[in-house]
Write a protein that holds these residues in place. Structure first.
Motif, PDB file in Angstrom:
ATOM      1  N   ALA A  70      39.037  59.731  24.985  1.00 57.18           N
ATOM      2  CA  ALA A  70      40.038  59.776  26.056  1.00 57.18           C
ATOM      3  C   ALA A  70      41.371  60.329  25.566  1.00 57.18           C
ATOM      4  CB  ALA A  70      40.239  58.377  26.638  1.00 57.18           C
ATOM      5  N   ASP A  71      41.641  60.220  24.266  1.00 56.18           N
ATOM      6  CA  ASP A  71      42.899  60.699  23.711  1.00 56.18           C
ATOM      7  C   ASP A  71      42.824  62.118  23.159  1.00 56.18           C
ATOM      8  OD1 ASP A  71      44.136  58.228  24.252  1.00 56.18           O
ATOM      9  OD2 ASP A  71      43.339  57.379  22.389  1.00 56.18           O
ATOM     10  N   ASP A  72      41.654  62.756  23.282  1.00 56.48           N
ATOM     11  CA  ASP A  72      41.475  64.118  22.751  1.00 56.48           C
ATOM     12  C   ASP A  72      41.070  65.064  23.874  1.00 56.48           C
ATOM     13  OD1 ASP A  72      40.932  66.451  21.429  1.00 56.48           O
ATOM     14  OD2 ASP A  72      39.328  65.634  20.170  1.00 56.48           O
ATOM     15  N   PRO A  73      41.995  65.848  24.405  1.00 54.17           N
ATOM     16  CA  PRO A  73      41.684  66.754  25.522  1.00 54.17           C
ATOM     17  C   PRO A  73      40.579  67.760  25.210  1.00 54.17           C
ATOM     18  CG  PRO A  73      44.065  66.555  25.220  1.00 54.17           C
ATOM     19  CD  PRO A  73      43.423  65.899  24.033  1.00 54.17           C
ATOM     20  N   GLN A  74      40.344  68.027  23.931  1.00 54.56           N
ATOM     21  CA  GLN A  74      39.300  68.981  23.567  1.00 54.56           C
ATOM     22  C   GLN A  74      37.911  68.496  23.984  1.00 54.56           C
ATOM     23  OE1 GLN A  74      41.319  71.803  22.993  1.00 54.56           O
ATOM     24  NE2 GLN A  74      39.546  72.262  21.721  1.00 54.56           N
ATOM     25  N   THR A  75      37.768  67.193  24.134  1.00 56.62           N
ATOM     26  CA  THR A  75      36.456  66.636  24.522  1.00 56.62           C
ATOM     27  C   THR A  75      36.310  66.492  26.030  1.00 56.62           C
ATOM     28  OG1 THR A  75      37.182  64.315  24.396  1.00 56.62           O
ATOM     29  CG2 THR A  75      36.383  65.344  22.361  1.00 56.62           C
ATOM     30  N   HIS A  76      37.293  66.967  26.795  1.00 53.12           N
ATOM     31  CA  HIS A  76      37.306  66.750  28.244  1.00 53.12           C
ATOM     32  C   HIS A  76      36.813  67.953  29.041  1.00 53.12           C
ATOM     33  CE1 HIS A  76      40.761  63.572  27.718  1.00 53.12           C
ATOM     34  NE2 HIS A  76      39.709  63.345  26.952  1.00 53.12           N
ATOM     35  N   LYS A  77      36.371  68.995  28.375  1.00 47.82           N
ATOM     36  CA  LYS A  77      36.008  70.228  29.065  1.00 47.82           C
ATOM     37  C   LYS A  77      34.806  70.028  29.987  1.00 47.82           C
ATOM     38  CE  LYS A  77      37.638  73.139  25.260  1.00 47.82           C
ATOM     39  NZ  LYS A  77      37.227  74.075  24.179  1.00 47.82           N
ATOM     40  N   GLU A  78      34.983  70.384  31.265  1.00 42.00           N
ATOM     41  CA  GLU A  78      33.896  70.256  32.237  1.00 42.00           C
ATOM     42  C   GLU A  78      32.700  71.105  31.827  1.00 42.00           C
ATOM     43  OE1 GLU A  78      33.335  68.514  35.092  1.00 42.00           O
ATOM     44  OE2 GLU A  78      35.101  67.318  34.591  1.00 42.00           O
ATOM     45  N   SER A  79      32.961  72.260  31.216  1.00 37.44           N
ATOM     46  CA  SER A  79      31.883  73.178  30.830  1.00 37.44           C
ATOM     47  C   SER A  79      30.956  72.581  29.781  1.00 37.44           C
ATOM     48  CB  SER A  79      32.474  74.484  30.295  1.00 37.44           C
ATOM     49  OG  SER A  79      33.309  74.227  29.164  1.00 37.44           O
ATOM     50  N   GLU A  80      31.423  71.535  29.080  1.00 41.24           N
ATOM     51  CA  GLU A  80      30.622  70.926  28.026  1.00 41.24           C
ATOM     52  C   GLU A  80      29.821  69.720  28.504  1.00 41.24           C
ATOM     53  OE1 GLU A  80      30.437  72.041  24.717  1.00 41.24           O
ATOM     54  OE2 GLU A  80      31.389  73.780  25.658  1.00 41.24           O
ATOM     55  N   LYS A  81      30.065  69.276  29.741  1.00 40.52           N
ATOM     56  CA  LYS A  81      29.437  68.029  30.197  1.00 40.52           C
ATOM     57  C   LYS A  81      27.919  68.104  30.203  1.00 40.52           C
ATOM     58  CE  LYS A  81      32.764  65.354  32.845  1.00 40.52           C
ATOM     59  NZ  LYS A  81      33.081  64.752  34.154  1.00 40.52           N
ATOM     60  N   ARG A  82      27.375  69.237  30.668  1.00 40.44           N
ATOM     61  CA  ARG A  82      25.917  69.327  30.738  1.00 40.44           C
ATOM     62  C   ARG A  82      25.305  69.255  29.349  1.00 40.44           C
ATOM     63  NH1 ARG A  82      22.482  74.369  33.038  1.00 40.44           N
ATOM     64  NH2 ARG A  82      23.433  75.303  31.228  1.00 40.44           N
ATOM     65  N   LYS A  83      25.931  69.889  28.364  1.00 45.02           N
ATOM     66  CA  LYS A  83      25.427  69.820  26.996  1.00 45.02           C
ATOM     67  C   LYS A  83      25.453  68.383  26.484  1.00 45.02           C
ATOM     68  CE  LYS A  83      26.932  74.492  25.733  1.00 45.02           C
ATOM     69  NZ  LYS A  83      27.861  75.271  24.864  1.00 45.02           N
ATOM     70  N   LYS A  84      26.521  67.661  26.839  1.00 45.92           N
ATOM     71  CA  LYS A  84      26.619  66.267  26.405  1.00 45.92           C
ATOM     72  C   LYS A  84      25.523  65.423  27.022  1.00 45.92           C
ATOM     73  CE  LYS A  84      31.640  66.573  25.849  1.00 45.92           C
ATOM     74  NZ  LYS A  84      32.958  66.146  26.359  1.00 45.92           N
ATOM     75  N   ARG A  85      25.207  65.694  28.291  1.00 50.69           N
ATOM     76  CA  ARG A  85      24.173  64.906  28.971  1.00 50.69           C
ATOM     77  C   ARG A  85      22.802  65.104  28.344  1.00 50.69           C
ATOM     78  NH1 ARG A  85      26.552  66.883  34.304  1.00 50.69           N
ATOM     79  NH2 ARG A  85      28.144  65.332  34.800  1.00 50.69           N
ATOM     80  N   LEU A  86      22.594  66.225  27.660  1.00 48.17           N
ATOM     81  CA  LEU A  86      21.284  66.484  27.062  1.00 48.17           C
ATOM     82  C   LEU A  86      20.955  65.489  25.948  1.00 48.17           C
ATOM     83  CD1 LEU A  86      21.289  70.395  26.894  1.00 48.17           C
ATOM     84  CD2 LEU A  86      20.065  68.930  28.510  1.00 48.17           C
ATOM     85  N   HIS A  87      21.981  64.801  25.439  1.00 49.50           N
ATOM     86  CA  HIS A  87      21.716  63.766  24.439  1.00 49.50           C
ATOM     87  C   HIS A  87      21.059  62.537  25.073  1.00 49.50           C
ATOM     88  CE1 HIS A  87      23.902  65.602  21.073  1.00 49.50           C
ATOM     89  NE2 HIS A  87      24.793  66.018  21.963  1.00 49.50           N
ATOM     90  N   PHE A  88      21.165  62.434  26.404  1.00 44.99           N
ATOM     91  CA  PHE A  88      20.676  61.254  27.112  1.00 44.99           C
ATOM     92  C   PHE A  88      19.654  61.666  28.174  1.00 44.99           C
ATOM     93  CE2 PHE A  88      24.981  60.481  25.709  1.00 44.99           C
ATOM     94  CZ  PHE A  88      24.941  59.205  25.178  1.00 44.99           C
ATOM     95  N   GLY A  89      18.579  60.904  28.285  1.00 48.77           N
ATOM     96  CA  GLY A  89      17.672  61.044  29.411  1.00 48.77           C
ATOM     97  C   GLY A  89      17.873  59.844  30.316  1.00 48.77           C
ATOM     98  N   LEU A  90      18.049  60.076  31.602  1.00 50.49           N
ATOM     99  CA  LEU A  90      18.348  58.977  32.528  1.00 50.49           C
ATOM    100  C   LEU A  90      17.250  58.845  33.572  1.00 50.49           C
ATOM    101  CD1 LEU A  90      20.238  56.761  33.532  1.00 50.49           C
ATOM    102  CD2 LEU A  90      21.515  58.505  34.803  1.00 50.49           C
ATOM    103  N   VAL A  91      16.718  57.636  33.704  1.00 54.90           N
ATOM    104  CA  VAL A  91      15.717  57.317  34.720  1.00 54.90           C
ATOM    105  C   VAL A  91      16.385  56.408  35.745  1.00 54.90           C
ATOM    106  CG1 VAL A  91      13.462  56.286  35.179  1.00 54.90           C
ATOM    107  CG2 VAL A  91      13.847  57.532  33.042  1.00 54.90           C
ATOM    108  N   PHE A  92      16.452  56.872  36.986  1.00 52.66           N
ATOM    109  CA  PHE A  92      17.152  56.150  38.044  1.00 52.66           C
ATOM    110  C   PHE A  92      16.234  55.109  38.690  1.00 52.66           C
ATOM    111  CE2 PHE A  92      18.983  60.372  37.699  1.00 52.66           C
ATOM    112  CZ  PHE A  92      20.346  60.143  37.727  1.00 52.66           C
ATOM    113  N   GLN A  93      16.838  54.163  39.389  1.00 49.83           N
ATOM    114  CA  GLN A  93      16.030  53.122  40.033  1.00 49.83           C
ATOM    115  C   GLN A  93      15.250  53.658  41.225  1.00 49.83           C
ATOM    116  OE1 GLN A  93      18.570  50.086  42.138  1.00 49.83           O
ATOM    117  NE2 GLN A  93      20.197  51.041  40.971  1.00 49.83           N
ATOM    118  N   ASN A  94      15.737  54.739  41.856  1.00 42.98           N
ATOM    119  CA  ASN A  94      15.047  55.283  43.034  1.00 42.98           C
ATOM    120  C   ASN A  94      14.352  56.612  42.758  1.00 42.98           C
ATOM    121  OD1 ASN A  94      15.701  53.183  44.895  1.00 42.98           O
ATOM    122  ND2 ASN A  94      17.806  53.940  44.940  1.00 42.98           N
ATOM    123  N   PHE A  95      13.954  56.825  41.515  1.00 45.04           N
ATOM    124  CA  PHE A  95      13.092  57.933  41.076  1.00 45.04           C
ATOM    125  C   PHE A  95      13.811  59.286  41.067  1.00 45.04           C
ATOM    126  CE2 PHE A  95      10.255  55.407  44.127  1.00 45.04           C
ATOM    127  CZ  PHE A  95      10.175  54.322  43.267  1.00 45.04           C
TER     128      PHE A  95
END
Length: 260
Positions: A70-95
């Protein structure tokens, strides 16, 4: 070094403080269950870790790399969010399967979209497609759904749809697999199908975070349990300690209420 380290995670929605200085860590191959009443902040925490919500405070580190500070603006880039999400797989409750695609296509879709960004995609389209299909079919087989590959979501039971969703999450080989109440939309018979798959994943040392209301499952499968209430971590420890011998009064009240 832990695979995941989240420190000081806070999240507000207007004047409502949903998460208050949450910290947790996760080792590779570990299964962490998060329990707590509705409104305790469990799902919001999971969504912050997956970058579906943006934390207001805190730091998230995966495999030694800072994904969010939160204190480092370099980590806030919207363009990087999808790459960050690739570290996580998410299974939702409603499929959240795409109704216009078959089970096989649902599992393959994200991989195909990512493959199109590769510079060699046009020259190797057929080979890449065949590799993705082979992986998807193997995952469906792992889920016990080989004979349902060509079925559309409306042709599948709830338990089958959730198992397709798990296969889809596994297809991108995430570092951490996250489940948000994966059985809450299922009746008891179908719940058993999904819990069996999660038990197999835990036995194979898949790194997982599971938000769940299934106390017996959490006791049997989780290496550690984190109990949340009012947006804070009240108690954390082994499944035996938290469920069978809770130290905190709030934990005891929750478990007593849940068992009645």
């Amino acid at each position: 070094m832990a695979l995941l380290e989240a420190t000081g995670i806070g999240k507000n929605f207007g004047s409502t403080h949903v998460l208050k200085d949450i910290s947790l860590s996760l080792e590779k191959g570990e299964a962490l269950a998060i329990i707590g009443s509705s409104g305790s902040g469990k799902t919001t925490l999971l969504r912050c870790l997956n970058f579906l919500e943006t934390p207001d405070t805190g730091r998230i580190v995966v495999d030694g790399k800072t994904l969010w500070d939160a204190d480092d603006p370099q980590t806030h880039k919207e363009s990087e969010k999808r790459k960050k999400r690739l570290h996580f797989g998410l299974v939702f409750q409603n499929f959240n399967l795409f109704p216009q695609y078959t089970a096989l296509q649902n599992v393959m879709l994200a991989g195909e979209l990512l493959a199109k960004e590769r510079p060699d995609y046009k020259a190797n389209r057929r080979r890449i497609h065949d590799e993705l299909e082979l992986k998807a079919r193997r995952l469906l087989e792992q889920m016990g759904l080989s004979d349902r590959a060509g079925h559309y979501p409306h042709q599948l039971s709830g338990g089958q749809q959730q198992r397709v969703a798990i296969a889809r999450a596994l297809a991108l080989e995430p570092d951490i697999l996250c489940f948000d109440e994966p059985t809450s939309a299922l009746d008891p018979e179908l719940t058993g199908e999904v819990l069996r798959v999660l038990r197999e994943l835990a036995a194979n040392k898949t790194t997982m975070i599971i938000v769940t209301h299934e106390m017996a499952f959490a006791r049997d499968v989780a290496d550690r349990i984190l109990f949340m209430d009012g947006g804070v971590v009240v108690e954390e420890g082994s499944a035996h300690q938290v469920i069978d011998h809770p130290r905190e009064e709030r934990t005891r009240r929750f478990l007593a209420h849940y068992s009645t």
